[in-house]
Design a protein around this motif. Structure first.
Motif, PDB file in Angstrom:
ATOM      1  N   SER A  39       0.829  -1.208   0.000  1.00 37.02           N
ATOM      2  CA  SER A  39       0.000   0.000   0.000  1.00 37.02           C
ATOM      3  C   SER A  39       0.861   1.256   0.000  1.00 37.02           C
ATOM      4  O   SER A  39       0.599   2.202  -0.767  1.00 37.02           O
ATOM      5  CB  SER A  39      -0.928  -0.007   1.216  1.00 37.02           C
ATOM      6  OG  SER A  39      -1.757  -1.142   1.220  1.00 37.02           O
ATOM      7  N   PHE A  97       0.802   3.873  -3.219  1.00 32.43           N
ATOM      8  CA  PHE A  97       0.405   5.265  -3.026  1.00 32.43           C
ATOM      9  C   PHE A  97       1.578   6.201  -3.321  1.00 32.43           C
ATOM     10  O   PHE A  97       1.385   7.289  -3.875  1.00 32.43           O
ATOM     11  CB  PHE A  97      -0.109   5.478  -1.607  1.00 32.43           C
ATOM     12  CG  PHE A  97      -1.572   5.210  -1.443  1.00 32.43           C
ATOM     13  CD1 PHE A  97      -2.510   6.133  -1.867  1.00 32.43           C
ATOM     14  CD2 PHE A  97      -2.015   4.025  -0.882  1.00 32.43           C
ATOM     15  CE1 PHE A  97      -3.867   5.885  -1.730  1.00 32.43           C
ATOM     16  CE2 PHE A  97      -3.369   3.765  -0.735  1.00 32.43           C
ATOM     17  CZ  PHE A  97      -4.303   4.703  -1.163  1.00 32.43           C
ATOM     18  N   VAL A 107      -7.127   7.758  -6.910  1.00 33.69           N
ATOM     19  CA  VAL A 107      -7.088   7.101  -5.597  1.00 33.69           C
ATOM     20  C   VAL A 107      -7.809   5.761  -5.655  1.00 33.69           C
ATOM     21  O   VAL A 107      -7.317   4.745  -5.132  1.00 33.69           O
ATOM     22  CB  VAL A 107      -7.702   8.024  -4.531  1.00 33.69           C
ATOM     23  CG1 VAL A 107      -7.884   7.264  -3.211  1.00 33.69           C
ATOM     24  CG2 VAL A 107      -6.822   9.240  -4.300  1.00 33.69           C
ATOM     25  N   PHE A 108      -8.980   5.715  -6.304  1.00 32.28           N
ATOM     26  CA  PHE A 108      -9.697   4.448  -6.433  1.00 32.28           C
ATOM     27  C   PHE A 108      -8.904   3.452  -7.281  1.00 32.28           C
ATOM     28  O   PHE A 108      -8.937   2.239  -7.023  1.00 32.28           O
ATOM     29  CB  PHE A 108     -11.075   4.685  -7.051  1.00 32.28           C
ATOM     30  CG  PHE A 108     -12.102   5.173  -6.074  1.00 32.28           C
ATOM     31  CD1 PHE A 108     -12.460   4.410  -4.976  1.00 32.28           C
ATOM     32  CD2 PHE A 108     -12.707   6.410  -6.245  1.00 32.28           C
ATOM     33  CE1 PHE A 108     -13.404   4.860  -4.065  1.00 32.28           C
ATOM     34  CE2 PHE A 108     -13.651   6.873  -5.346  1.00 32.28           C
ATOM     35  CZ  PHE A 108     -14.002   6.092  -4.255  1.00 32.28           C
ATOM     36  N   VAL A 122      -6.271   1.998  -4.938  1.00 32.97           N
ATOM     37  CA  VAL A 122      -6.879   1.043  -4.011  1.00 32.97           C
ATOM     38  C   VAL A 122      -7.210  -0.268  -4.726  1.00 32.97           C
ATOM     39  O   VAL A 122      -6.984  -1.361  -4.197  1.00 32.97           O
ATOM     40  CB  VAL A 122      -8.135   1.655  -3.373  1.00 32.97           C
ATOM     41  CG1 VAL A 122      -8.883   0.624  -2.538  1.00 32.97           C
ATOM     42  CG2 VAL A 122      -7.761   2.857  -2.505  1.00 32.97           C
ATOM     43  N   ILE A 134      -4.111  -2.256  -5.175  1.00 33.66           N
ATOM     44  CA  ILE A 134      -3.688  -2.910  -3.932  1.00 33.66           C
ATOM     45  C   ILE A 134      -4.467  -4.198  -3.714  1.00 33.66           C
ATOM     46  O   ILE A 134      -3.897  -5.238  -3.343  1.00 33.66           O
ATOM     47  CB  ILE A 134      -3.859  -1.943  -2.745  1.00 33.66           C
ATOM     48  CG1 ILE A 134      -2.880  -0.769  -2.882  1.00 33.66           C
ATOM     49  CG2 ILE A 134      -3.640  -2.660  -1.420  1.00 33.66           C
ATOM     50  CD1 ILE A 134      -3.103   0.329  -1.869  1.00 33.66           C
TER      51      ILE A 134
END
Length: 346
Positions: free
Chosen positions: A159, A163, A190-191, A194, A197
């Motif tokens: 993560s 990021f 950002v989505f 995620v 990840i």
């Protein structure tokens, strides 16, 4: 004072100090008091200091910089007059490619599984082969702390890395092109991070499962790579053969052609890479309005405008749910097998 007196006055070593010492830590004062935190900190330290992680992070950073350079040099050609996608100019940094190097999200879909497999293929069997697994389990801690800490440490490292790479691309793009991302573009990125990840966590849990089932680390690594190669290369070839064998005749009604395409698309969606590709394409390309074949009645009269973020998330919700479900299933299987595993060294 004699040595005997010193030994009498010396405080007795607690079980948590023994646990920290068995994990290679100095004492419990160097880490948090909870034993789960002790194991997580130790695993994060081992992952970050390992040469395989340094090599992988170097490869991913180089490919990230290469894809960013390709996107910046070709971003002027990607902007077309009258294109509704021009409103999302910043997202093109993650999707543009001139053919020499793939785009950023293609690199993530290719290198992400390798990162997950490399971080988990020897999570359990290496500890058992070295004899440290039985030593740790001899301490008064819950047995599931170890496998949960293995997963938590790996997913934390993944993560932070993802990021950092995502914000690195956004920062360099902001400095070079001078155009900040809109709030919707920022949320889409950002989505996307995620989702990436979760996708890497799927392969991480699969490799941990193989690490629990196989005693040799080489066997678990080959098993994970074999599954990745099957779904990345051979599965698409098998689906193409099925599509050619079941193709309807040229003069068949449109509904049969659409049904056949939906059938082939459902077969492709059994592959995690296909699910990730569809989800990331929809999030980073708002002009994508459908993930399946459309009839002429559905296309006629539609306005070619990009989808808002909420509609894009609704469109990719089945893919995201499937990725999370496979991740949870792999983790649950590895958890159950580890709780029943004989951990004594042979």
């Amino acid at each position: 004072m004699s040595d005997i007196a010193k030994q009498i006055q010396q405080p007795k070593e607690s079980w948590l100090d023994k646990l920290a010492r068995s994990l290679g830590l100095a004492s419990r004062q160097d880490v948090a008091m909870h034993p789960f935190r002790v194991i997580v900190d130790k695993e994060i330290s081992d992952l970050v200091r390992s040469w395989r992680f340094k090599i992988l992070i170097g490869i991913i950073v180089l490919t990230c910089v290469g894809s960013l350079y390709t996107a910046l040099t070709n971003i002027g050609h990607a902007v077309k007059p009258g294109d509704p996608g021009n409103a999302f100019f910043f997202l093109k940094l993650f999707t543009i490619s001139d053919g020499t190097l793939p785009s950023f999200f293609v690199f993530i879909s290719f290198l992400g599984p390798l990162l997950g497999i490399s971080l988990g293929f020897d999570a359990i069997n290496s500890e058992q082969n070295k004899g440290t697994l039985s030593r740790v389990m001899a301490q008064p801690i819950h047995r599931d702390y170890l496998i949960n800490a293995k997963f938590m440490a790996s997913i934390t490292v993944i993560s932070v890395m993802f990021f950092a790479l995502g914000f690195l691309v956004m920062g360099l793009g902001l400095v070079i092109i001078g155009i900040p991302p809109t709030p919707e573009e920022f949320l889409r990125i950002v989505f996307f991070i995620v989702l990436s990840i979760f996708y890497v966590a799927l392969w991480l849990n699969l490799s941990i499962l193989f690490s629990v089932k196989f005693r040799q680390a080489a066997t678990s690594a080959l098993a994970g790579i074999s599954v990745w190669l099957f779904f990345s290369i051979f599965y698409n070839l098998i689906v193409k053969l099925i599509a050619r064998a079941t193709m309807p005749p040229e003069m068949a009604p449109e509904r049969y052609i659409v049904a056949h395409r939906n059938f082939i698309l459902d077969l492709l969606r059994l592959s995690p890479s296909q699910l990730f590709s569809e989800a990331t394409t929809t999030l980073l390309m708002p002009s994508v309005r459908s993930l399946g074949p459309l009839t002429m009645e559905q296309v006629h009269g539609t306005i070619p405008s990009p989808l808002p973020l909420g509609q894009s998330l609704l469109l990719v919700w089945p893919q995201l749910t499937a990725i999370i479900a496979i991740t949870v299933v792999c983790f649950a299987l590895s958890y159950v097998f580890f709780m029943r595993k004989e951990i004594r060294s042979r």
